[in-house]
Write a protein that holds these residues in place. Sequence first.
Motif, short mmCIF file in Angstrom:
data_model
loop_
_atom_site.label_atom_id
_atom_site.label_comp_id
_atom_site.label_asym_id
_atom_site.label_seq_id
_atom_site.Cartn_x
_atom_site.Cartn_y
_atom_site.Cartn_z
N GLY A 1 28.85 -34.95 -76.45
CA GLY A 1 27.55 -35.24 -77.04
C GLY A 1 27.63 -36.59 -77.72
O GLY A 1 28.62 -37.31 -77.57
N ASP A 2 26.61 -36.94 -78.48
CA ASP A 2 26.66 -38.28 -79.07
C ASP A 2 27.63 -38.30 -80.25
O ASP A 2 28.08 -37.27 -80.72
CB ASP A 2 25.24 -38.73 -79.45
N PRO A 3 28.00 -39.52 -80.71
CA PRO A 3 29.09 -39.62 -81.69
C PRO A 3 28.73 -39.18 -83.10
O PRO A 3 29.52 -39.40 -84.02
CB PRO A 3 29.47 -41.12 -81.63
N ASP A 4 27.58 -38.55 -83.27
CA ASP A 4 27.35 -37.88 -84.54
C ASP A 4 28.39 -36.79 -84.77
O ASP A 4 28.72 -36.45 -85.90
CB ASP A 4 25.98 -37.17 -84.52
N LEU A 5 28.84 -36.21 -83.68
CA LEU A 5 29.80 -35.11 -83.83
C LEU A 5 31.22 -35.64 -83.69
O LEU A 5 31.47 -36.65 -83.06
CB LEU A 5 29.54 -34.00 -82.81
N ASP A 6 32.15 -34.93 -84.33
CA ASP A 6 33.56 -35.14 -84.06
C ASP A 6 33.89 -34.28 -82.85
O ASP A 6 33.94 -33.05 -82.95
CB ASP A 6 34.41 -34.68 -85.26
N LEU A 7 34.12 -34.93 -81.72
CA LEU A 7 34.23 -34.18 -80.47
C LEU A 7 35.31 -33.11 -80.53
O LEU A 7 35.14 -32.01 -80.00
CB LEU A 7 34.46 -35.14 -79.30
N PRO B 1 24.82 -44.49 -79.25
CA PRO B 1 23.56 -44.47 -80.00
C PRO B 1 22.81 -45.79 -79.95
O PRO B 1 21.65 -45.85 -80.33
CB PRO B 1 24.01 -44.14 -81.42
#
Lengths: 379, 379, 379
Positions: free
Chosen positions: C238-244, C45
Motif C-alpha cells: 500500500g502507500d508509504p503511510d504504512l510501515d509495510l 504519494p
Amino acid sequence: MDQHAQPGPLDEVVAGLPLVDHHVHGALRAAVDRPTFESMITEGPRPHSAGTAFDSQVGFAIRRWCAPLLGLQPHAPAEEYWARRCELGEDEVNRRLLGAAGTDTYLVETGYLGDAVLTPAEHAEAAGAAAHEVVRLETLAEGLLGEVDSGRAFVAEYPAVLEEATRAAVGTKSIIAYRAGFDVDPARPGEAEVAGAVDRLLGSASGRVRVEDPVLLRHLLWCGVDRGLPLQLHSGYGDPDLDLHRANPLLLMPWLRRVEPTGVPVMLLHNYPYHREAGYLAQAFDNVYFDVGLGLFYSGSQSAQIVAESLEVAPFTKQLYSSDAWGPGELHLLGALLWRRGISRVVGQWVQDGEWARSDAERVVHLIGHENARRVYRL
Amino acid sequence: MDQHAQPGPLDEVVAGLPLVDHHVHGALRAAVDRPTFESMITEGPRPHSAGTAFDSQVGFAIRRWCAPLLGLQPHAPAEEYWARRCELGEDEVNRRLLGAAGTDTYLVETGYLGDAVLTPAEHAEAAGAAAHEVVRLETLAEGLLGEVDSGRAFVAEYPAVLEEATRAAVGTKSIIAYRAGFDVDPARPGEAEVAGAVDRLLGSASGRVRVEDPVLLRHLLWCGVDRGLPLQLHSGYGDPDLDLHRANPLLLMPWLRRVEPTGVPVMLLHNYPYHREAGYLAQAFDNVYFDVGLGLFYSGSQSAQIVAESLEVAPFTKQLYSSDAWGPGELHLLGALLWRRGISRVVGQWVQDGEWARSDAERVVHLIGHENARRVYRL
Amino acid sequence: MDQHAQPGPLDEVVAGLPLVDHHVHGALRAAVDRPTFESMITEGPRPHSAGTAFDSQVGFAIRRWCAPLLGLQPHAPAEEYWARRCELGEDEVNRRLLGAAGTDTYLVETGYLGDAVLTPAEHAEAAGAAAHEVVRLETLAEGLLGEVDSGRAFVAEYPAVLEEATRAAVGTKSIIAYRAGFDVDPARPGEAEVAGAVDRLLGSASGRVRVEDPVLLRHLLWCGVDRGLPLQLHSGYGDPDLDLHRANPLLLMPWLRRVEPTGVPVMLLHNYPYHREAGYLAQAFDNVYFDVGLGLFYSGSQSAQIVAESLEVAPFTKQLYSSDAWGPGELHLLGALLWRRGISRVVGQWVQDGEWARSDAERVVHLIGHENARRVYRL
C-alpha cells in the motif's frame, strides 16, 4: 561468451551496454592462497569444513564462465582452474576478467580492507574503464577517532573531514545495517548525545576504535545526508556479523520519511532476500533507488529469477546495476555477466511474447545498466 | 511414473537416487476415516468447512501420482480414490506408496503422536528400506517430568535419559519454534533457573505436562547441543499453534553464533516461506544445514519453484532432502516424487542451457539426495 | 485481446469467466490532468521526479493492453496515449475499458475519496455489470465522530450506524494495517477504554477527525466481526503511510485465533510481498481467505509469477480474485486481464505437463475467479 539455449531479441543490445557498476570494490592487488580465495567467494567468515567453496552456484559459475577466459574448457575442474589462475598471476587474471566484464565505469567503495585490493585508479587501469570513489562514512569516522581527543572535537571536525574526503567522490556509504540494524531510532541524535558516545568510545578503546554505537552510527548517517551525495546503504544479504532480519530495508521507513524531503538519493544495495521490499520502497519514496547486486553472482544460474523479481513494482528509473564484487576479478566479471544474462532472458521473453515493445525493452536495459546511475551520481 | 512434458537430461539419474529422507515420521499404522485422513493432508487443525482437503495442490498431487499406484487412472476423483484406498487397506497402501518412493533410508522422528504411526522398524519393513531414529527433546522431557518430583532432579537426570534414549539414534529434534518462537534469549539458562521453571510446572500440572516454558525449552535445546548429534529444528511452516513469523530461522542468528563453535550440526527443517533465509544461514554458518521438506508436497505442481529457490546462495554440501511426511503414505511418496521432479527439472534446465556440466549436476543431486545426509548423520 | 506467445489449454475458459472483483473502488467520475493521473498509477504519494509513472510495469501494461481499446497501436507512446484518452473523455474510456474487463460483479469499497469516483450503481452501469457495496469501518466511524459529543455515545451508537450502513452491503473493510499495523493487542478493548480514547480524540480535534488510535481501530475491527459480514483487511502492499513490515498478515495470527470461532470470513487483501504468508493463513485458519489483487497490475509482465506463488499451500476454495483498482479504468481492466493471463499460463502449463486434469483446472479457475466470492459473500 554469453551463451543462451536460444538467442533472445535483446542479447546483442544487452551485451553492448556500457555498464556503470554503481557499487563495487577494487580487484585483488596480489595473488592469495587458495583458502583465502575460497573465503572470498562466500559470505561465511571461515573456510567450509564440508567440501570446498567451489561447491556452490558461484563456484560453478566461475568454472563455467571464467575458465574459458583463462584458456580452459568451460566447467574445468576447480583444481585445474586454480592451477591455471596461479600460473597466470593476478595481474593477468584481472586484465582478462575485468576486460571481459564490459563495465564502462566503476563506482568503487574504498572503505573495506582497502590495502588488499586495487585503488580506484589502479582498478580503472586494470579494467580499461573509468572509476570514481564512494567513501564509507564509518571508515572515515574511525580514522578521525584516532586523531581527536574529545567527542566535541569529533562532532565539530567530521563534516569538514567528510567534505575533504569526498571532494572527488560521487557518493557515500553506510554500513549501519551491519553494525546496529535498521531498527534504530530514525531521528538525528543531538550533538551532545553524539559527543558523549564518542567520549565513552575514546575512553574505553585501546588501539583502533570500531564504530558500533547506534547513536554514533545514526549521526554518521545524517552527516551523509547533510553531505548531499547519493548515500549507499548496505541492505539485506551480507556476512553473519549482521542479523539479516534487522537489515530488512522496510525497517528504514520511519527514517526514509524524514530523509525524503531533503531529496538526497538513498541507494539500497543488494537487498536479497528483501529485493521485493526494496522495489516497493523505490516506488513509494521519490529518493529511493535499489539494486540486487550481491545476490546475483552468489546465486549463479538462479540469478535470472532474482532479476525478474526486481522488475515488479519499482519504476524502471529507480533500479541500478551493481556487482558488489570485492577482490577476485571473477566476481567483477560474474556480476556483469549474470546480470546481462538475467535481464536479457527475462525482458527478452516479454518482447517475444508481445508484452513489451522492443524499443521499450532496449530503453529499460539502458536505464538500469547505466543511465540511471549516470543521472543520479551526476557522472 | 515420473512424467515430464519433455524428458530432461537428469531424469534417469534422479529417478535412481537412493534417497535419505532425513526428517520423516512413520506411516499410518491402521486405516482412518475420511475426515481424519483429510485433516492429515492440511496444516489446518480442523476439517475444512469450505469443500474438501482434496481441493489443494497436495490433493491434486495425490490424485495425479498416487492414484495410478493404487490401480486407478491418473486424476481419479477423490471419492473413487478414497473408496479404492479403503478397499486396499493401510498395509497394502503403505506397501505400494512407500515402495514407489524409492527412499533408501528414513530418519524417523518418533516424538509426535507415535501410537498412530509405524515405529521406525515397522516403517522400514513396510518401505523395504532402512530406518534410524531421531529423538524429540521435548517429548522425552515430558516423559521424564512425569517421573521426577523436583526441578533439581529433572536437571540432574535429563542428560542421562537423553543419552540412553539416543543410544541408537542418529539425531535429536527441537520444536522450540512452535512452543516459544526463535526470538528467545539465546543464552544457556542457569540450572537453578531451569529447576525453578520445572518446579513451577510440576506444581501446577495435573496429568501429563506440556513443555511450553521458554526457559525449559532453551535448556532442552542446549542439552541437545551437548549431546552432540545433529540437532533438527522445526523452522517456518507448520500448524497454527506457532506464530509463523516467530519461526523465521533468521531469528536464530544470535543463538547460532553461540553454537557454531561446538561444531554440532544444526538442521533447519521445512523453512517455507523462509527457505531463502535458511539457505543464507547455511552459507553463513559452517554448521547449519537445511531442507525444504514440508513445503514440497503441500505446494504440488508449484514445488519446482521452491526447489529452485533453495538452490541460490547455500553451498550444495549444506542442503538435504526430507519429506516431513507423517501418517498417510501418500505424503512419503509425494515428498520424494515432487523433490525428484523439481530438482530434475530445475537443474536439468541448467544442463541443457550449458550453464552446468552434466557431471556437476549429477554430483549435486547425489549430494542433496543422500550423500550430505550420510556424511552429517554418519550413516 | 489476450495474446499469448502460444495458446494454452485454458485460454478460452479463462477468457470467459464472469469474474467477481471482490475488492475494488469506483472508476474515475471525470477527467483529471496528467500529473493527477500519473499519481493514480503509483503508490508513491507524489509525482515522480525521475521520469514519468509510465516508466513502470503498470505503465507499459497500459500502453500494451489499453491502447488498442482506445483505437491505438499496442505500445503506443505515453504522449499519444494521453492525448487519445483526453480526446475520448472519461465516460467513453470507462465504457471501453470496463467493458473489456469482462468482470461480471464488482464489490465496491466506498470509503476512500468517494467523491472522485463513481458510486457502485454508476460504476455498475458504466461497466455493464452488477455491483454491491463494501463499507469501510473507519470512514463510517469518522462520520459518526463528527456527530457525537462523547465517547460513550460513540460506543453506544456505532453498531446501529454500522447495521444501517451495511443493510444492503455485502462486506466490511478495515485499514488498521495502515493506521496502526497488525502488531496490535488482539484482544477486544473494553468499552470504557474505547470511550476514553474517543473522548480524547473529540477533545483534541478540530474539524474532521482521523481514526488513528489503536484502541479505537481495534474496537472498530471487533465491531466488524460482530456485524458478521465478510471482513476485508488491507494487508501488505500500500502507500508509504504504512510501515509495510507491520502489515505482514502473519502478525494477525493471535487475533485470528480469537476470531476463527466466530466463523466470520476474514478476507486478506493484496498481501504482496507477503502473499505466500497469506496463503499459509488461508490453509491454517478455516475462516481466512486471500487475494493478490493490488500486486498484479503493478507488476505487469511479472504478475504471472505472483499468481503462481499464490497457488502453493492455500486450498483452492480460499483464494479470490480482486483488482483493487481505484480511479482510472485502466486499472480495472488490467487487474482482470493480468489475472486471466497469469492463471491461464500457470495452470495451463500444469495441464500441458499432465500434472493437472483439464477438468480440475477449469474448476479451480471458476472457484478463484468467481465461485468462491459468490459463496463467501452470499451473492
